[in-house]
Each structure stands twice: as C-alpha cells, then as structure tokens.
Design a protein around this motif. Structure first.
Motif, PDB file in Angstrom:
ATOM      1  N   ARG A  46       0.936  -1.276  -0.063  1.00  0.00           N
ATOM      2  CA  ARG A  46      -0.003  -0.017   0.060  1.00  0.00           C
ATOM      3  C   ARG A  46       0.746   1.147   0.043  1.00  0.00           C
ATOM      4  O   ARG A  46       0.491   2.309   0.755  1.00  0.00           O
ATOM      5  N   LEU A  47       1.912   1.243  -0.704  1.00  0.00           N
ATOM      6  CA  LEU A  47       2.733   2.469  -0.758  1.00  0.00           C
ATOM      7  C   LEU A  47       1.965   3.396  -1.671  1.00  0.00           C
ATOM      8  O   LEU A  47       1.048   3.202  -2.587  1.00  0.00           O
ATOM      9  N   PRO A  48       2.059   4.746  -1.335  1.00  0.00           N
ATOM     10  CA  PRO A  48       1.686   5.807  -2.128  1.00  0.00           C
ATOM     11  C   PRO A  48       1.490   5.661  -3.612  1.00  0.00           C
ATOM     12  O   PRO A  48       3.055   5.654  -3.904  1.00  0.00           O
ATOM     13  N   GLY A  49       0.775   5.879  -4.111  1.00  0.00           N
ATOM     14  CA  GLY A  49       0.871   5.723  -5.773  1.00  0.00           C
ATOM     15  C   GLY A  49       0.883   4.503  -6.505  1.00  0.00           C
ATOM     16  O   GLY A  49       0.999   4.357  -7.651  1.00  0.00           O
ATOM     17  N   ALA A  50       1.058   3.593  -5.599  1.00  0.00           N
ATOM     18  CA  ALA A  50       1.172   2.130  -6.194  1.00  0.00           C
ATOM     19  C   ALA A  50       0.124   1.509  -6.844  1.00  0.00           C
ATOM     20  O   ALA A  50      -0.908   1.809  -6.174  1.00  0.00           O
ATOM     21  N   LYS A  51       0.095   0.778  -7.880  1.00  0.00           N
ATOM     22  CA  LYS A  51      -0.899   0.487  -8.575  1.00  0.00           C
ATOM     23  C   LYS A  51      -0.807  -1.106  -8.881  1.00  0.00           C
ATOM     24  O   LYS A  51       0.443  -1.555  -9.253  1.00  0.00           O
ATOM     25  N   LEU A  52      -1.697  -2.061  -8.786  1.00  0.00           N
ATOM     26  CA  LEU A  52      -1.550  -3.352  -9.052  1.00  0.00           C
ATOM     27  C   LEU A  52      -1.251  -3.622 -10.686  1.00  0.00           C
ATOM     28  O   LEU A  52      -1.958  -2.860 -11.741  1.00  0.00           O
ATOM     29  N   PRO A  53      -0.207  -4.298 -10.788  1.00  0.00           N
ATOM     30  CA  PRO A  53       0.356  -4.428 -12.393  1.00  0.00           C
ATOM     31  C   PRO A  53      -0.952  -5.189 -13.340  1.00  0.00           C
ATOM     32  O   PRO A  53      -1.804  -5.877 -12.757  1.00  0.00           O
ATOM     33  N   LYS A  54      -0.862  -4.525 -14.599  1.00  0.00           N
ATOM     34  CA  LYS A  54      -2.019  -5.054 -15.442  1.00  0.00           C
ATOM     35  C   LYS A  54      -1.463  -6.396 -15.899  1.00  0.00           C
ATOM     36  O   LYS A  54      -0.546  -6.826 -16.111  1.00  0.00           O
ATOM     37  N   ARG A  55      -2.598  -7.371 -15.980  1.00  0.00           N
ATOM     38  CA  ARG A  55      -2.406  -8.682 -16.300  1.00  0.00           C
ATOM     39  C   ARG A  55      -2.647  -8.800 -17.804  1.00  0.00           C
ATOM     40  O   ARG A  55      -3.535  -7.899 -18.353  1.00  0.00           O
ATOM     41  N   PRO A  56      -1.976  -9.705 -18.560  1.00  0.00           N
ATOM     42  CA  PRO A  56      -2.224 -10.063 -20.190  1.00  0.00           C
ATOM     43  C   PRO A  56      -3.785 -10.502 -20.126  1.00  0.00           C
ATOM     44  O   PRO A  56      -4.301 -10.978 -19.232  1.00  0.00           O
ATOM     45  N   ASP A  57      -4.280 -10.170 -21.049  1.00  0.00           N
ATOM     46  CA  ASP A  57      -5.833 -10.323 -21.598  1.00  0.00           C
ATOM     47  C   ASP A  57      -5.870 -11.960 -21.580  1.00  0.00           C
ATOM     48  O   ASP A  57      -6.795 -12.428 -21.334  1.00  0.00           O
ATOM     49  N   VAL A  58      -4.834 -12.589 -21.867  1.00  0.00           N
ATOM     50  CA  VAL A  58      -4.893 -14.071 -22.284  1.00  0.00           C
ATOM     51  C   VAL A  58      -3.696 -14.617 -21.565  1.00  0.00           C
ATOM     52  O   VAL A  58      -2.580 -14.212 -21.599  1.00  0.00           O
ATOM     53  N   ALA A  59      -3.880 -15.933 -20.633  1.00  0.00           N
ATOM     54  CA  ALA A  59      -2.795 -16.302 -19.940  1.00  0.00           C
ATOM     55  C   ALA A  59      -1.829 -17.035 -20.943  1.00  0.00           C
ATOM     56  O   ALA A  59      -2.697 -17.843 -22.149  1.00  0.00           O
ATOM     57  N   PRO A  60      -0.424 -17.072 -20.885  1.00  0.00           N
ATOM     58  CA  PRO A  60       0.256 -17.713 -21.901  1.00  0.00           C
ATOM     59  C   PRO A  60       0.391 -19.117 -21.738  1.00  0.00           C
ATOM     60  O   PRO A  60       0.061 -19.492 -20.694  1.00  0.00           O
ATOM     61  N   ALA A  61       0.634 -19.842 -22.700  1.00  0.00           N
ATOM     62  CA  ALA A  61       0.631 -21.090 -22.704  1.00  0.00           C
ATOM     63  C   ALA A  61       2.000 -21.562 -22.106  1.00  0.00           C
ATOM     64  O   ALA A  61       3.015 -20.857 -22.147  1.00  0.00           O
ATOM     65  N   ALA A  62       2.079 -22.833 -21.654  1.00  0.00           N
ATOM     66  CA  ALA A  62       3.063 -23.257 -21.014  1.00  0.00           C
ATOM     67  C   ALA A  62       4.348 -23.397 -22.059  1.00  0.00           C
ATOM     68  O   ALA A  62       4.037 -23.598 -23.294  1.00  0.00           O
ATOM     69  N   VAL A  63       5.422 -23.352 -21.681  1.00  0.00           N
ATOM     70  CA  VAL A  63       6.628 -23.459 -22.637  1.00  0.00           C
ATOM     71  C   VAL A  63       6.577 -24.842 -23.239  1.00  0.00           C
ATOM     72  O   VAL A  63       6.563 -25.972 -22.420  1.00  0.00           O
TER      73      VAL A  63
END
Length: 65
Positions: A46-63
C-alpha cells in the motif's frame, strides 16, 4: 554475474513452468519479471501511488505447448 542496476538480487523459489510463463506474459506486456514483482510488492504494501500491475488479456501457454 548480471548487473543489478543498483538493487541487490533476492533468490525466490518458484515453479520452473510458472516462471517461464511469467516471463512470456511479462514480455507480452513490454515488461520484465523483476519490474512486475516490484510493482506488485509496492501495491501489496500500500505504498503511495502504487498500482496493481495489469495482467495480460490471455494467459500464456506453458513453454513447449
């Protein structure tokens, strides 16, 4: 040893498959794993100005899938 840009490295135990998928997902967002982990930590603390990172629209496939 890789340069750390002024911050010390921290070992973290993570499933290899998840780590690889996280790298793919980060790259798809124009980011890297370290920057996303730091963003999440700032948000979690909860640091000032911190935002949750945006997730990709689709989960990447496993390598290898």
């Amino acid at each position: 040893m890789a340069p750390t840009r002024g911050t010390p490295t921290r070992p973290v135990r993570v499933d290899l498959g998840e780590w690889e998928r996280f790298g793919v997902a980060a790259k798809s967002q124009g980011a890297d794993r370290s920057s996303l982990i730091r963003e999440f930590m700032r948000w979690y603390l909860r640091l000032p100005g911190a935002k949750l990172p945006k997730r990709p629209d689709v989960a990447p496939a496993a390598v290898g899938e």
